[in-house]
Design a protein around this motif. Structure first.
Motif, PDB file in Angstrom:
ATOM      1  N   VAL A  55       0.848  -1.195   0.000  1.00 28.56           N
ATOM      2  CA  VAL A  55       0.000   0.000   0.000  1.00 28.56           C
ATOM      3  C   VAL A  55       0.884   1.245   0.000  1.00 28.56           C
ATOM      4  O   VAL A  55       1.567   1.533   0.993  1.00 28.56           O
ATOM      5  N   ASP A  56       0.867   1.962  -1.136  1.00 31.32           N
ATOM      6  CA  ASP A  56       1.628   3.209  -1.184  1.00 31.32           C
ATOM      7  C   ASP A  56       0.800   4.365  -1.753  1.00 31.32           C
ATOM      8  O   ASP A  56       1.319   5.449  -1.987  1.00 31.32           O
ATOM      9  N   ASP A  57      -0.490   4.091  -1.972  1.00 32.53           N
ATOM     10  CA  ASP A  57      -1.388   5.141  -2.451  1.00 32.53           C
ATOM     11  C   ASP A  57      -1.732   6.049  -1.271  1.00 32.53           C
ATOM     12  O   ASP A  57      -2.219   5.574  -0.236  1.00 32.53           O
ATOM     13  N   LYS A  58      -1.473   7.354  -1.435  1.00 34.60           N
ATOM     14  CA  LYS A  58      -1.629   8.281  -0.304  1.00 34.60           C
ATOM     15  C   LYS A  58      -3.056   8.280   0.250  1.00 34.60           C
ATOM     16  O   LYS A  58      -3.275   8.323   1.462  1.00 34.60           O
ATOM     17  N   GLY A  59      -4.042   8.211  -0.673  1.00 33.73           N
ATOM     18  CA  GLY A  59      -5.448   8.226  -0.254  1.00 33.73           C
ATOM     19  C   GLY A  59      -5.770   6.998   0.592  1.00 33.73           C
ATOM     20  O   GLY A  59      -6.457   7.102   1.623  1.00 33.73           O
ATOM     21  N   ILE A  60      -5.275   5.846   0.157  1.00 33.60           N
ATOM     22  CA  ILE A  60      -5.555   4.608   0.903  1.00 33.60           C
ATOM     23  C   ILE A  60      -4.806   4.630   2.245  1.00 33.60           C
ATOM     24  O   ILE A  60      -5.349   4.260   3.285  1.00 33.60           O
ATOM     25  N   LEU A  61      -3.573   5.117   2.207  1.00 35.56           N
ATOM     26  CA  LEU A  61      -2.799   5.202   3.458  1.00 35.56           C
ATOM     27  C   LEU A  61      -3.526   6.097   4.461  1.00 35.56           C
ATOM     28  O   LEU A  61      -3.563   5.815   5.668  1.00 35.56           O
ATOM     29  N   GLU A  62      -4.139   7.165   3.937  1.00 33.74           N
ATOM     30  CA  GLU A  62      -4.854   8.078   4.823  1.00 33.74           C
ATOM     31  C   GLU A  62      -6.077   7.388   5.436  1.00 33.74           C
ATOM     32  O   GLU A  62      -6.332   7.508   6.633  1.00 33.74           O
ATOM     33  N   LYS A  63      -6.795   6.637   4.589  1.00 29.18           N
ATOM     34  CA  LYS A  63      -7.972   5.922   5.103  1.00 29.18           C
ATOM     35  C   LYS A  63      -7.554   4.944   6.200  1.00 29.18           C
ATOM     36  O   LYS A  63      -8.203   4.832   7.238  1.00 29.18           O
ATOM     37  N   GLY A  65      -4.882   5.151   8.014  1.00 26.37           N
ATOM     38  CA  GLY A  65      -4.414   5.945   9.152  1.00 26.37           C
ATOM     39  C   GLY A  65      -5.542   6.478  10.014  1.00 26.37           C
ATOM     40  O   GLY A  65      -5.359   6.743  11.209  1.00 26.37           O
ATOM     41  N   ASN A  66      -6.715   6.631   9.420  1.00 26.83           N
ATOM     42  CA  ASN A  66      -7.851   7.158  10.182  1.00 26.83           C
ATOM     43  C   ASN A  66      -8.572   6.096  11.012  1.00 26.83           C
ATOM     44  O   ASN A  66      -9.459   6.418  11.801  1.00 26.83           O
ATOM     45  N   ILE A  67      -8.195   4.836  10.815  1.00 29.21           N
ATOM     46  CA  ILE A  67      -8.837   3.773  11.611  1.00 29.21           C
ATOM     47  C   ILE A  67      -8.449   3.965  13.073  1.00 29.21           C
ATOM     48  O   ILE A  67      -7.279   4.163  13.400  1.00 29.21           O
ATOM     49  N   LYS A  68      -9.471   3.900  13.915  1.00 31.61           N
ATOM     50  CA  LYS A  68      -9.184   4.052  15.348  1.00 31.61           C
ATOM     51  C   LYS A  68      -9.204   2.692  16.032  1.00 31.61           C
ATOM     52  O   LYS A  68     -10.050   1.846  15.723  1.00 31.61           O
ATOM     53  N   SER A  69      -8.291   2.498  16.952  1.00 33.90           N
ATOM     54  CA  SER A  69      -8.321   1.249  17.721  1.00 33.90           C
ATOM     55  C   SER A  69      -7.874   1.544  19.145  1.00 33.90           C
ATOM     56  O   SER A  69      -7.172   2.525  19.391  1.00 33.90           O
ATOM     57  N   SER A 122      -7.411   5.414  19.565  1.00 37.12           N
ATOM     58  CA  SER A 122      -6.621   6.453  18.881  1.00 37.12           C
ATOM     59  C   SER A 122      -6.408   6.025  17.428  1.00 37.12           C
ATOM     60  O   SER A 122      -6.385   4.832  17.113  1.00 37.12           O
ATOM     61  N   PRO A 123      -6.253   7.020  16.538  1.00 39.54           N
ATOM     62  CA  PRO A 123      -6.104   6.680  15.111  1.00 39.54           C
ATOM     63  C   PRO A 123      -4.732   6.066  14.822  1.00 39.54           C
ATOM     64  O   PRO A 123      -3.727   6.445  15.426  1.00 39.54           O
ATOM     65  N   LEU A 124      -4.730   5.126  13.898  1.00 36.94           N
ATOM     66  CA  LEU A 124      -3.469   4.466  13.512  1.00 36.94           C
ATOM     67  C   LEU A 124      -2.429   5.465  13.039  1.00 36.94           C
ATOM     68  O   LEU A 124      -1.232   5.214  13.115  1.00 36.94           O
ATOM     69  N   ASN A 125      -2.929   6.610  12.541  1.00 33.65           N
ATOM     70  CA  ASN A 125      -2.012   7.646  12.062  1.00 33.65           C
ATOM     71  C   ASN A 125      -0.931   8.008  13.065  1.00 33.65           C
ATOM     72  O   ASN A 125       0.169   8.390  12.687  1.00 33.65           O
ATOM     73  N   GLN A 126      -1.286   7.878  14.356  1.00 33.48           N
ATOM     74  CA  GLN A 126      -0.278   8.196  15.381  1.00 33.48           C
ATOM     75  C   GLN A 126       0.948   7.302  15.233  1.00 33.48           C
ATOM     76  O   GLN A 126       2.035   7.639  15.653  1.00 33.48           O
ATOM     77  N   ARG A 127       0.736   6.112  14.671  1.00 32.00           N
ATOM     78  CA  ARG A 127       1.872   5.195  14.505  1.00 32.00           C
ATOM     79  C   ARG A 127       2.390   5.167  13.074  1.00 32.00           C
ATOM     80  O   ARG A 127       3.576   5.049  12.836  1.00 32.00           O
ATOM     81  N   GLU A 190     -11.424  -3.330   9.397  1.00 31.97           N
ATOM     82  CA  GLU A 190     -11.459  -2.090   8.615  1.00 31.97           C
ATOM     83  C   GLU A 190     -10.474  -2.133   7.444  1.00 31.97           C
ATOM     84  O   GLU A 190     -10.799  -1.712   6.340  1.00 31.97           O
ATOM     85  N   VAL A 191      -9.271  -2.633   7.707  1.00 32.61           N
ATOM     86  CA  VAL A 191      -8.258  -2.704   6.636  1.00 32.61           C
ATOM     87  C   VAL A 191      -8.763  -3.629   5.523  1.00 32.61           C
ATOM     88  O   VAL A 191      -8.637  -3.321   4.329  1.00 32.61           O
ATOM     89  N   LYS A 192      -9.374  -4.747   5.924  1.00 32.21           N
ATOM     90  CA  LYS A 192      -9.883  -5.688   4.928  1.00 32.21           C
ATOM     91  C   LYS A 192     -11.001  -5.061   4.104  1.00 32.21           C
ATOM     92  O   LYS A 192     -11.112  -5.289   2.905  1.00 32.21           O
ATOM     93  N   ARG A 193     -11.800  -4.229   4.758  1.00 30.40           N
ATOM     94  CA  ARG A 193     -12.888  -3.545   4.031  1.00 30.40           C
ATOM     95  C   ARG A 193     -12.284  -2.555   3.019  1.00 30.40           C
ATOM     96  O   ARG A 193     -12.636  -2.557   1.837  1.00 30.40           O
ATOM     97  N   ILE A 194     -11.322  -1.763   3.488  1.00 31.42           N
ATOM     98  CA  ILE A 194     -10.724  -0.740   2.620  1.00 31.42           C
ATOM     99  C   ILE A 194     -10.024  -1.375   1.417  1.00 31.42           C
ATOM    100  O   ILE A 194     -10.117  -0.899   0.292  1.00 31.42           O
ATOM    101  N   LEU A 195      -9.333  -2.486   1.658  1.00 32.75           N
ATOM    102  CA  LEU A 195      -8.539  -3.099   0.587  1.00 32.75           C
ATOM    103  C   LEU A 195      -9.259  -4.253  -0.118  1.00 32.75           C
ATOM    104  O   LEU A 195      -8.667  -4.957  -0.938  1.00 32.75           O
TER     105      LEU A 195
END
Ligand SMILES: Cc1cc2nc3c(=O)[nH]c(=O)nc-3n(C[C@H](O)[C@H](O)[C@H](O)COP(=O)(O)O)c2cc1C
Length: 241
Positions: A55-63, A65-69, A122-127, A190-195
């Motif tokens: 995964v290197d598409d910025k839009g997908i990476l952002e989606k 990254g927004n997943i909260k866990s 917290s959103p995955l983006n933090q990591r 969520e990742v499985k849904r997005i991808l």
């Protein structure tokens, strides 16, 4: 390449938990080398029981990254058991990690209940924020290595894939951070849904690849001595005699 080089790469490999630069993309050539290393990993029955989502598409990476866990109660409690509370203690134990990497409440047995209660999502983006590429390793949960209870041999194989990719990245000067959180229920779903990953495929782990924006602060890395885990010609006959 000589043996010393291999051992050097093995010893230099380390977890990089700092942010990676969003402005330094990973070259296709390097990605291919890392995937080539995965390709040649040993697997039980040569089942090659893995697929890799790049995964290197910025839009997908952002989606993603927004997943909260939220960190699970089991993690907070069992993590505590692996902690040392000073460098001296860690140096003596030679296993586990330093408690200072975690929030203060996670390091105090009297406050673990509070830490569990107050742990908010917290959103995955933090990591993963800024990382130019994620590799998500998945496997088919309907299969197992022949007669392997719980597919232990299949999981060992996935570990070999992880290590091959990690050592290849290390040899290319690319930093790696393993993210087990991707195999946790919420994130995985969520990742499985997005991808658009089929239901029966499970996430084993994800790897964040990149080039650090800053140096990682020095931290103590410990390992047991060979004599501590080697039994020569019989259990308990410690060391290589
Ligand atoms: C199966 C596996 C899962 C791991 N999961 C994580 C993780 O979710 N987050 C993380 O920061 N490190 C993770 N790690 C990295 C380990 O914590 C790390 O390898 C260990 O502490 C030794 O440190 P080093 O990699 O710097 O030598 C994982 C490693 C392995 C092999």
């Amino acid at each position: 390449m000589v043996m010393a080089d291999i051992l050097e790469i093995i010893q230099q490999r380390r977890s990089m938990r700092v942010p990676f630069s969003p402005n330094r993309p990973m070259s296709k050539e390097n990605l291919r080398k890392i995937l080539e290393a995965a390709r040649w990993a040993p697997t039980a029955h040569n089942m090659q029981n893995f697929e890799v989502l790049v995964v290197d598409d910025k839009g997908i990476l952002e989606k993603i990254g927004n997943i909260k866990s939220r960190v699970s109660e089991a993690f907070i409690r069992e993590n505590y058991q692996q902690l040392s509370f000073s460098e001296e203690e860690l140096l003596q134990k030679k296993v586990g990690i330093l408690g200072t990497n975690f929030p203060p409440d996670w390091r105090d047995p009297a406050k673990l209940d509070k830490a569990v209660r107050e742990c908010s999502p917290s959103p995955l983006n933090q990591r993963i924020g800024g990382s130019p590429v994620l590799l998500i390793v998945i496997y088919d949960s309907r299969k197992r290595a022949p007669a392997s209870e719980g597919d232990v041999l299949g999981f060992i194989s996935l570990g070999c894939v992880m290590q091959n990719m990690w050592l290849m990245a290390q040899s290319l000067g690319i930093s790696v951070h393993i993210l087990s959180v991707f195999s946790g229920e919420t994130v995985e779903k969520e990742v499985k849904r997005i991808l658009k990953v089929p239901e029966y495929m499970k996430i084993a782990f994800a790897i964040r690849l990149g080039y650090p924006v800053s140096k990682q602060a020095r931290h103590l890395r410990v390992r047991r001595d060979i004599e501590m885990f080697t039994h020569h010609n019989g259990y308990g006959k410690k060391g290589l005699r």
